[in-house]
Design a protein around this motif. Structure first.
Motif, PDB file in Angstrom:
ATOM      1  N   ARG A 104       1.199  -1.274  -0.143  1.00 40.26           N
ATOM      2  CA  ARG A 104      -0.138   0.328   0.218  1.00 40.26           C
ATOM      3  C   ARG A 104       0.524   1.536  -0.119  1.00 40.26           C
ATOM      4  O   ARG A 104       1.007   2.349  -0.890  1.00 40.26           O
ATOM      5  N   ALA A 105       1.444   1.061   0.816  1.00 43.22           N
ATOM      6  CA  ALA A 105       2.301   2.234   0.448  1.00 43.22           C
ATOM      7  C   ALA A 105       3.441   2.317  -0.426  1.00 43.22           C
ATOM      8  O   ALA A 105       4.115   4.239  -0.923  1.00 43.22           O
ATOM      9  N   ALA A 106       4.154   1.490  -1.270  1.00 43.22           N
ATOM     10  CA  ALA A 106       4.542   1.632  -2.440  1.00 43.22           C
ATOM     11  C   ALA A 106       3.399   2.439  -3.653  1.00 43.22           C
ATOM     12  O   ALA A 106       4.026   3.087  -4.336  1.00 43.22           O
ATOM     13  N   CYS A 107       2.358   1.130  -3.331  1.00 46.91           N
ATOM     14  CA  CYS A 107       0.992   1.944  -4.461  1.00 46.91           C
ATOM     15  C   CYS A 107       1.171   3.681  -4.010  1.00 46.91           C
ATOM     16  O   CYS A 107       0.691   4.286  -4.807  1.00 46.91           O
ATOM     17  N   ILE A 108       0.534   4.330  -2.909  1.00 50.87           N
ATOM     18  CA  ILE A 108       0.480   5.183  -2.830  1.00 50.87           C
ATOM     19  C   ILE A 108       1.807   6.363  -3.228  1.00 50.87           C
ATOM     20  O   ILE A 108       2.040   7.891  -3.725  1.00 50.87           O
ATOM     21  N   VAL A 109       3.154   5.832  -2.946  1.00 49.59           N
ATOM     22  CA  VAL A 109       4.344   7.190  -3.390  1.00 49.59           C
ATOM     23  C   VAL A 109       4.281   6.672  -4.729  1.00 49.59           C
ATOM     24  O   VAL A 109       4.604   7.772  -5.501  1.00 49.59           O
ATOM     25  N   ALA A 110       3.613   6.094  -5.447  1.00 45.47           N
ATOM     26  CA  ALA A 110       3.876   5.550  -7.244  1.00 45.47           C
ATOM     27  C   ALA A 110       2.687   6.328  -7.270  1.00 45.47           C
ATOM     28  O   ALA A 110       2.548   7.034  -8.731  1.00 45.47           O
ATOM     29  N   ALA A 111       1.512   6.362  -6.778  1.00 46.06           N
ATOM     30  CA  ALA A 111       0.341   7.217  -7.470  1.00 46.06           C
ATOM     31  C   ALA A 111       0.301   9.079  -6.894  1.00 46.06           C
ATOM     32  O   ALA A 111       0.160   9.382  -7.967  1.00 46.06           O
ATOM     33  N   LEU A 112       0.597   9.536  -6.416  1.00 48.25           N
ATOM     34  CA  LEU A 112       1.235  10.210  -6.274  1.00 48.25           C
ATOM     35  C   LEU A 112       2.265  11.227  -6.215  1.00 48.25           C
ATOM     36  O   LEU A 112       2.650  12.571  -6.029  1.00 48.25           O
ATOM     37  N   TRP A 113       3.549  10.342  -6.718  1.00 46.85           N
ATOM     38  CA  TRP A 113       4.689  10.827  -6.361  1.00 46.85           C
ATOM     39  C   TRP A 113       5.112  10.222  -7.847  1.00 46.85           C
ATOM     40  O   TRP A 113       6.873   9.371  -7.549  1.00 46.85           O
ATOM     41  N   PRO A 114       5.130   9.887  -8.730  1.00 45.51           N
ATOM     42  CA  PRO A 114       5.766   9.394  -9.619  1.00 45.51           C
ATOM     43  C   PRO A 114       6.776   9.378 -10.140  1.00 45.51           C
ATOM     44  O   PRO A 114       7.431   8.541 -10.413  1.00 45.51           O
ATOM     45  N   GLU A 115       7.675  10.788 -10.017  1.00 45.88           N
ATOM     46  CA  GLU A 115       8.630  10.959 -10.550  1.00 45.88           C
ATOM     47  C   GLU A 115       9.717  10.188  -9.657  1.00 45.88           C
ATOM     48  O   GLU A 115      10.736  10.199  -9.939  1.00 45.88           O
ATOM     49  N   ARG A 116       9.551   9.700  -8.330  1.00 49.39           N
ATOM     50  CA  ARG A 116      10.374   8.748  -7.208  1.00 49.39           C
ATOM     51  C   ARG A 116       9.842   7.414  -6.998  1.00 49.39           C
ATOM     52  O   ARG A 116      10.877   6.629  -6.802  1.00 49.39           O
ATOM     53  N   VAL A 117       9.065   7.061  -8.862  1.00 52.51           N
ATOM     54  CA  VAL A 117       9.433   5.402  -8.918  1.00 52.51           C
ATOM     55  C   VAL A 117       9.838   5.193 -10.094  1.00 52.51           C
ATOM     56  O   VAL A 117       9.229   5.260 -11.057  1.00 52.51           O
ATOM     57  N   ARG A 118      10.820   4.214  -9.577  1.00 51.16           N
ATOM     58  CA  ARG A 118      11.016   3.861 -11.445  1.00 51.16           C
ATOM     59  C   ARG A 118      10.224   2.897 -11.578  1.00 51.16           C
ATOM     60  O   ARG A 118      10.316   2.537 -13.289  1.00 51.16           O
ATOM     61  N   GLY A 119       9.545   2.275 -10.822  1.00 51.15           N
ATOM     62  CA  GLY A 119       9.349   0.437 -10.883  1.00 51.15           C
ATOM     63  C   GLY A 119       8.764   0.281  -9.980  1.00 51.15           C
ATOM     64  O   GLY A 119       9.430   0.998  -8.675  1.00 51.15           O
ATOM     65  N   LEU A 120       7.020  -0.749 -10.099  1.00 53.63           N
ATOM     66  CA  LEU A 120       6.660  -0.904  -9.067  1.00 53.63           C
ATOM     67  C   LEU A 120       5.893  -3.160  -9.279  1.00 53.63           C
ATOM     68  O   LEU A 120       5.478  -3.382  -9.735  1.00 53.63           O
TER      69      LEU A 120
END
Length: 297
Positions: A104-120
């Motif tokens: 859930r934490a990972a999905c939230i960061v990917a959804a709200l701050w996508p520039e911080r996530v290379r892949g999920l």
């Protein structure tokens, strides 16, 4: 074991792999801990990745910096903790992997701050962001029965039970959620002390009461919860892993979560595997990370 001040927490974490490698942050769920990623992080480190595996709030040696901070278990708090952890370690962006609370934490960061996530890599529920406004709607009977522990934690009997019998209760949950995983007592003994964290009970109780809209969250995370209420889509490349034998979130034929992902997306169902997917099937989890590392290049 290392620790770092991040947001409202002193977060304990394991770090392995070359410091110049692609950063990977791996997040555990309830009721588990960082040991779930021992095999995954070791394999990824040997292949040149820089792995970070933090204890979530309320688990293991992670502690709040102030006694005055609300012991919230709401989804926005978990997402904020992850972002603060990445900021504290100067991780500009990373591959994220998680399941249950960590997913859930990972999905939230990917959804709200996508520039911080290379892949999920999201295990179990692919889109693992709670729709609290509609949480009151009854689920099919079989699903309601699998959620017995959530309703138990809504009662003071459940709070007392978790306080007094936390290890017995969590051991039982492991068995129910991963019926094909023959974990031994040595494996259990490595993780179970993490539930002795002084904030474990309060955070677990708050998490399960808040997700149904039955209790207020921490005002510090209100803006994040407002954004999550819109059920934002995820554009980050994503691989969803689901255990065929998952006793709490079994895979269904229709992949309705697919509609909430706009980038590269795959769903992989792993046979002979339950809820604790990275510990039960580390090869499958590692392979998903490797695939995403190629996609985002």
């Amino acid at each position: 074991m290392k620790s770092i001040k991040a947001g409202v927490l002193e977060i304990a974490y394991h770090e392995t792999g070359p410091t110049n490698g692609t950063p990977v942050v791996l997040l555990h769920g309830f009721p588990y801990d960082v040991q779930a990623y021992d095999a995954v992080s070791s394999s990824l480190a040997n292949q040149g990745f820089h792995c970070f595996v933090p204890y979530l709030r309320g688990y293991g040696p992670t502690r709040f910096l102030s006694t005055d901070t609300m012991r919230s278990g709401e989804q926005a708090a978990l997402g904020a903790d992850l972002l603060a952890f990445m900021d504290a370690l100067s991780i500009k962006n990373a591959l994220l992997g998680g399941y249950d609370w960590g997913g859930r934490a990972a999905c939230i960061v990917a959804a709200l701050w996508p520039e911080r996530v290379r892949g999920l890599v999201s295990c179990g529920k692919g889109y693992n962001i709670q729709d609290i406004a509609n949480a009151w709607k009854p689920a099919p009977a079989a699903q309601e029965a699998r959620y017995w522990y959530m309703y138990y934690f809504h009662s003071e009997r459940g709070r007392t039970g978790l306080t007094q019998n936390r290890r017995e209760l969590c051991h039982h949950i492991w068995s129910l959620w991963s019926p094909s995983w023959r974990f031994n007592e040595a494996t259990w003994a490595k993780t179970s002390p993490s539930f002795d964290n002084p904030d474990f009970v309060e955070i677990v109780i708050h998490s399960y009461r808040h997700r149904f809209g039955g209790i207020l969250g921490d005002p510090a995370y209100h803006r994040i919860e407002e954004r999550l209420a819109a059920q934002p889509g995820i554009s980050t490349p994503c691989i969803v892993l689901q255990g065929q034998d998952d006793g709490v979130d079994p895979p269904v034929e229709e992949d309705i979560d697919r509609l909430l992902f706009s980038g590269f997306y795959e769903r992989r169902i792993i046979e002979g595997t339950g809820h604790n997917l990275p510990q039960e099937a580390p090869e499958a989890f590692t392979d998903a990370v490797l695939t995403l590392s190629e996609v985002q290049q």
